[in-house]
Design an enzyme around this catalytic site. Structure first.
Site, PDB file in Angstrom:
ATOM      1  N   HIS A 149      99.148  31.894   2.797  1.00  0.00           N
ATOM      2  CA  HIS A 149     100.463  31.622   3.379  1.00  0.00           C
ATOM      3  C   HIS A 149     100.701  32.537   4.580  1.00  0.00           C
ATOM      4  CE1 HIS A 149     101.618  29.141  -0.084  1.00  0.00           C
ATOM      5  NE2 HIS A 149     102.726  28.833   0.561  1.00  0.00           N
ATOM      6  N   HIS A 196     102.322  37.666  -4.221  1.00  0.00           N
ATOM      7  CA  HIS A 196     101.300  38.480  -3.566  1.00  0.00           C
ATOM      8  C   HIS A 196     101.726  39.936  -3.517  1.00  0.00           C
ATOM      9  CE1 HIS A 196      98.540  35.403  -2.074  1.00  0.00           C
ATOM     10  NE2 HIS A 196      99.588  34.670  -1.752  1.00  0.00           N
TER      11      HIS A 196
END
Length: 394
Positions: A149, A196
């Protein structure tokens, strides 16, 4: 060396992510806290309402005290996944510049393939939960390093800015601000949602920046070559299928190979469709390539209305194409089952890997092909096409 290890350990610490979440209103609450449980609308979870807070029961009980940040970061993460691609890529083709879209897709496919491959090679887990609160479960079983991302958050807007600035007069400073905000929103959304570590995001941003240096100018050259090479469809199919075959797979099943197949199928479909309309002389390269001769003006109310109608028609066609292909594949499934073939993996509750990968590739190849071929033809038939579309062969 010790300093580097300390930095890595610091940025890899899940407590950093947990603190970030708390600073934006995501906090754990005690199971003894009284609240009114209401049915959930997603993932079979339950939500608890107490005042203005939105509560969820997942792997960790938590409270979202600020809905603004929750929905903003949820929107941000959608910009960097399939929903974002499905909106941005067709919109660029139909309303902005199909040549820019083709080149962006080249960069996107290359960077995503490298990022996804590294994930399955490095095999670093996502941040521990707890202390991190996982607000999204879609990619939980994937590995986390690097954040793709974050890679796409800089690769997509920057490549679009670069290619547009080579073709049109634009305010570059405004473009840089948009790229920065886009990048920050997507990257921070991965921390907010607990998907993350800070190190994953930093690694994704750094890796994408390094890869952009060769891939952006290369995409410009490669697109022009592919649009005028008679072997382009075969080249694209052979290269993308080979990339799927050699994709690194880990011992534990993750959806990254399937997602990468979708990206490669989309890339091959868009570029093959672009090649076809150039070969059939539907698109030419008569357009003046000097940016000084191509100013960008704000669209009129009529133009905005046309963009809305054109896009609405296009997105409806995409949904219809998916439904047609899905129905066709269901028929194929029945034929294969009757012939005695084993097509389902009971452990994964899905098609066997080879069939799953094949279906995904074909589906997105065909849909992407028609995004740049069939749908613009339909738009022209209904007198709502963009005239400059026919001069974007390169």
């Amino acid at each position: 060396m010790d300093t580097v290890k300390e930095c890595v350990d610091y940025f890899k610490d899940p407590e950093l992510v947990a603190r970030f979440q708390r600073s934006f209103g995501v906090v754990r609450y005690s199971s003894s806290d009284n609240g009114v449980t209401v049915p959930s609308l997603d993932n079979g979870e339950s939500k608890t309402s107490n005042g203005n807070a939105l509560r969820k029961s997942n792997d960790v009980n938590h409270t979202i005290t600020n809905k603004f940040w929750y929905y903003l970061f949820l929107f941000g993460t959608y910009l960097g996944d399939e929903i974002g691609y499905a909106i941005v890529i067709p919109f660029l083709i139909w309303n902005i510049d199909s040549a820019v879209a083709r080149k962006m897709v080249l960069v996107w496919a290359a960077i995503m393939y490298i990022g996804q491959s590294i994930k399955d090679i490095v095999q670093w887990p996502r941040p521990e939960c707890p202390p991190v609160i996982r607000l999204q479960t879609k990619w939980s079983i994937e590995y986390g390093m690097p954040s793709t991302h974050a890679m796409i958050s800089i690769a997509l807007p920057f490549s679009v800015l670069y290619f547009i600035s080579n073709r049109y007069q634009i305010n570059f400073s405004i473009g840089i601000i948009v790229v920065f905000l886009w990048c920050m929103l997507i990257s921070l959304s991965r921390l907010y949602l607990g998907m993350h570590t800070v190190l994953d995001v930093i690694a994704g941003l750094v890796l994408a920046t390094i890869l952009l240096i060769p891939f952006v100018p290369l995409a410009d050259v490669l697109d022009r070559y592919l649009m005028y090479n008679e072997w382009t469809p075969l080249i694209l199919i052979v290269v993308t299928v080979c990339l799927v075959i050699i994709y690194p797979t880990s011992d534990q099943w993750t959806p990254t190979k399937g997602d990468t197949t979708i990206i490669l199928g989309t890339f091959a479909g868009i570029l093959t469709g672009g090649w076809l309309i150039v070969t059939l002389d539907i698109q030419d390269d008569y357009r003046v390539m000097n940016p000084m001769n191509n100013p960008i003006s704000w669209p009129s109310i009529y133009d905005l209305g046309l963009i809305v109608i054109r896009s609405g028609l296009g997105y409806c066609c995409i949904v219809l194409l998916f439904l047609i292909i899905k129905y066709t594949l269901c028929v194929v499934d029945k034929i294969l089952i009757k012939s005695g073939m084993r097509i389902f993996d009971d452990a994964l509750n899905r098609h066997i890997p080879l069939l799953d990968i094949t279906y995904k590739y074909l589906t997105f190849y065909l849909v992407s092909f028609n995004i740049i071929v069939l749908i613009p033809m339909l738009q022209k038939l209904l007198s709502m096409s963009r005239q400059s579309f026919y001069h974007e062969a390169k």
